[in-house]
Write an enzyme that holds these catalytic residues in place. Sequence first.
Site, PDB file in Angstrom:
ATOM      1  N   ARG A 126       0.853  -1.189   0.000  1.00 22.49           N
ATOM      2  CA  ARG A 126       0.000   0.000   0.000  1.00 22.49           C
ATOM      3  C   ARG A 126       0.888   1.237   0.000  1.00 22.49           C
ATOM      4  O   ARG A 126       2.095   1.130   0.207  1.00 22.49           O
ATOM      5  CB  ARG A 126      -0.972  -0.017   1.178  1.00 22.49           C
ATOM      6  N   ASN A 164      -4.877   7.635   4.644  1.00 21.83           N
ATOM      7  CA  ASN A 164      -4.644   6.838   5.846  1.00 21.83           C
ATOM      8  C   ASN A 164      -3.182   6.959   6.244  1.00 21.83           C
ATOM      9  O   ASN A 164      -2.295   6.608   5.458  1.00 21.83           O
ATOM     10  CB  ASN A 164      -4.966   5.356   5.585  1.00 21.83           C
ATOM     11  N   GLU A 165      -2.948   7.510   7.407  1.00 24.05           N
ATOM     12  CA  GLU A 165      -1.588   7.616   7.937  1.00 24.05           C
ATOM     13  C   GLU A 165      -0.604   8.124   6.887  1.00 24.05           C
ATOM     14  O   GLU A 165       0.308   7.401   6.443  1.00 24.05           O
ATOM     15  CB  GLU A 165      -1.128   6.268   8.495  1.00 24.05           C
ATOM     16  N   GLU A 322      -7.480   4.648  15.692  1.00 25.02           N
ATOM     17  CA  GLU A 322      -7.136   3.224  15.657  1.00 25.02           C
ATOM     18  C   GLU A 322      -6.343   2.864  16.901  1.00 25.02           C
ATOM     19  O   GLU A 322      -5.443   3.603  17.291  1.00 25.02           O
ATOM     20  CB  GLU A 322      -6.216   2.900  14.473  1.00 25.02           C
ATOM     21  N   TRP A 330       2.765  -6.900  13.548  1.00 23.35           N
ATOM     22  CA  TRP A 330       3.943  -6.321  12.899  1.00 23.35           C
ATOM     23  C   TRP A 330       5.138  -6.164  13.839  1.00 23.35           C
ATOM     24  O   TRP A 330       6.121  -5.529  13.493  1.00 23.35           O
ATOM     25  CB  TRP A 330       3.601  -4.987  12.230  1.00 23.35           C
ATOM     26  N   GLU A 370      -2.833  -8.783   7.143  1.00 15.95           N
ATOM     27  CA  GLU A 370      -3.153  -8.468   8.536  1.00 15.95           C
ATOM     28  C   GLU A 370      -4.151  -9.446   9.157  1.00 15.95           C
ATOM     29  O   GLU A 370      -4.869  -9.099  10.088  1.00 15.95           O
ATOM     30  CB  GLU A 370      -3.629  -7.009   8.637  1.00 15.95           C
ATOM     31  N   LYS A 371      -4.152 -10.675   8.638  1.00 16.56           N
ATOM     32  CA  LYS A 371      -5.120 -11.646   9.182  1.00 16.56           C
ATOM     33  C   LYS A 371      -4.768 -12.068  10.603  1.00 16.56           C
ATOM     34  O   LYS A 371      -5.620 -12.571  11.327  1.00 16.56           O
ATOM     35  CB  LYS A 371      -5.255 -12.852   8.262  1.00 16.56           C
ATOM     36  N   HIS A 373      -3.740  -9.881  12.804  1.00  8.42           N
ATOM     37  CA  HIS A 373      -3.907  -8.673  13.632  1.00  8.42           C
ATOM     38  C   HIS A 373      -5.275  -8.783  14.298  1.00  8.42           C
ATOM     39  O   HIS A 373      -6.267  -9.112  13.656  1.00  8.42           O
ATOM     40  CB  HIS A 373      -3.841  -7.444  12.721  1.00  8.42           C
TER      41      HIS A 373
HETATM   42  C1  GLA Z   1      -2.061   1.153  10.809  1.00  5.05           C
HETATM   43  C2  GLA Z   1      -2.994   1.214   9.602  1.00  5.05           C
HETATM   44  C3  GLA Z   1      -4.023   0.138   9.579  1.00  5.05           C
HETATM   45  C4  GLA Z   1      -3.416  -1.178  10.000  1.00  5.05           C
HETATM   46  C5  GLA Z   1      -2.805  -1.027  11.372  1.00  5.05           C
HETATM   47  C6  GLA Z   1      -2.242  -2.307  11.918  1.00  5.05           C
HETATM   48  O1  GLA Z   1      -2.488   1.860  11.874  1.00  5.05           O
HETATM   49  O2  GLA Z   1      -3.633   2.464   9.489  1.00  5.05           O
HETATM   50  O3  GLA Z   1      -4.529   0.056   8.272  1.00  5.05           O
HETATM   51  O4  GLA Z   1      -2.431  -1.538   9.087  1.00  5.05           O
HETATM   52  O5  GLA Z   1      -1.750  -0.110  11.277  1.00  5.05           O
HETATM   53  O6  GLA Z   1      -1.695  -2.136  13.189  1.00  5.05           O
END
Ligand code: GLA
Length: 696
Positions: A126, A164-165, A322, A330, A370-371, A373
């Site tokens: 991404r 996003n971030e 979040e 991770w 991220e399965k 997570h």
């Molecule tokens: C970030 C991203 C999410 C996800 C989380 C996992 O915060 O914004 O999409 O990847 O990390 O911890």
Amino acid sequence: MTGTTRIADGTDPLGALTDRLGGIAYGGDYNPEQWPADVWPEDVRLMREAGVNLVTVGVFSWSRLEPRPGVYDWRLLDTVLDLLHAGDIAVDLATPTAAPPPWFSKAHPDAGPQNAAGTRLTHGSRQAFCPSSQAYARASDAMVTALASRYADHPAVVMWHVHNEWGNHNALCYCGTSGAAFREWLRERYTSLDRVNEVWGTDFWGQRYGEWSEIDPPSETTAFRNPGQELDYRRFSSDALLARHRAESALLRELGPGIPLTTNLLGTLEKKVDGHAFARESDIVSVDHYLVSADPGNHVDLALNADLARGMAGGRPWVLMEHSTSAVNWQPVNVPKAPGEMRRNSLTHLARGADGIMFFQWRQSRAGAEKWHSAMLPHGGTETRTWGEVTALGAELAELSEVRGTRVAARVALLFDWHAWWALELEARPSERLRYLDAVRDWYGALWDLAITCDLIAPDADLTPYEIVLAPSQYLVTDADAESLHAFVRGGGHAVIGPFSGAVDVNDRIRGGGHPGAFRELLGLVVDEYLPLRVGESALLSDGSRAAVWTERVESRGCTARLRFAEGPEGGPARGGPAVTRHAYGGGAGWYAATALPAPALRALLGEACREAGVAAVAEVPPGVEAVRRAAGDRGYLFLVNHTDAEAVVPVGGGCTRIDGSELTGSVTVPAGDVVVVREAPVAHGEHAANYGEGS
Ligand code: GLA
């Protein structure tokens, strides 16, 4: 800060949002595209069961929404938004621009980010785009326009979630396009090439530029890179993403006026973009926070990041966009949260000013990176411990609804500055062991131990609300920010400044006249030499503790020593000299730590400065128990979070109750690992407001 006041009618956007939700925002990222359509009604049903009232939708759905260039498919969002609305779940609608589809990268191979070694990164993860790519800008603006045009009037949509971030994976790009944009940025900032040569000191190592076109991004080279160039490249890179953020925001504001806008910031998790700059552009400040499970002090890091979020929000409430219900995926070893830990985490964010508690993500993925997570609804479904805790938290947040809109009072500010962070950690410093976040965490940790609340703010923020300003690691400081700190102290404030601060100007150029250049006058001293310590070395202090990492030889120019390096060899290279100093300046005082102080000495220093400034602990709490107050008007709420294995008894004033209304007489017991929220006795109208600032 102007960031949270942009809505035209003058209301507080987050206050209006939580009014609309009927309580504290609760929910998470919802990625329905990962699931067949027959799961979606069940999602909505379970969201209601859990007390969810807000979900973030569409963060990574670009390839679904625009499966081929210019061809849009809205079936997913049409259905899901209607379903959510029918279930009374509001939507924080995200622009999916953090995940350009594979077709984009194939059509524009030169729009991928290039690393410092010259490798072009491909799609398949991404954020695989160059922040300065025009092809990306065009495609992403088209996507945002189409999305906002379609959904701005949808009754479920209550907030825009931009990207996003920003910069999490792609902030630093070294490609030719970035190089050209960097040159433009430099022209705008410095006007002339002579000025660039001057501020970067290019006469060193014969780097003088004769043409703008000779300047490249500071990619891999033979030895140390030019520090001025490197620092400006950091600034440029953050600004390049900020320009994308502004472009998206302008489209959303035009097409969906009145809908507040946020972007999820990363706090201390992200060094590469200047969080303050992005926060200033948001109607509602939101942040993500993840615990490092191996860190025994991770709850202090959580508090620090919450206080940074509040600082970025100018003291107003903010949203935790979040965090995780349990393990992440991770870290080297991803340990689940212990029973009760998620609740403590969430309520600590609430205590420190969050009016929204959100998670990544709603339903745990079956496939993809991220399965493993955690999520609100785990693989094991509603029979799991996590689900039990998620539904219980939803119910508890509903009970705590009256807290929203109140503010956290802080009379101490701690400067948090991405520019100083970048500069301190460039190559070829006196010691690579002096790390920015280590200093900030140590100083914040000392305040946490003292149960003193602080705001983490930008160095150019208004300092007038505070009694004390801490600058743990302000190696780089601008002239204006240094003057602001001087003015604050002249006016009666206390500044406590950490080692190696004030040494360089905005361009990482040494300030003349002796160290610590910018703060010599304020601190009444000169540093003759910086004396870093090797691994394993330490310097004995006059209080019997030992400093590692760093020492300085300080000569007084009016300051008095409060702590010294011990006489003799054990005192290290600055033996016998001042380690902590105080200097009366104007109506206040400048304090200096000429070493990375060990925890007890740091607590003593900050405790003493706070006492002098009349700043007290929030409550009388035993070690390991956190105390924070939210208040507005005549209402006050004392949050007590017990991080220990033993119950704690905390004295409370007369007339206090628990949130359920049960009376408390003189004290409250906080069981091990528990959180108690105390509703304080109403005070005369205006008293809390004066002490704690106006609530919404
Ligand atoms: C970030 C991203 C999410 C996800 C989380 C996992 O915060 O914004 O999409 O990847 O990390 O911890």
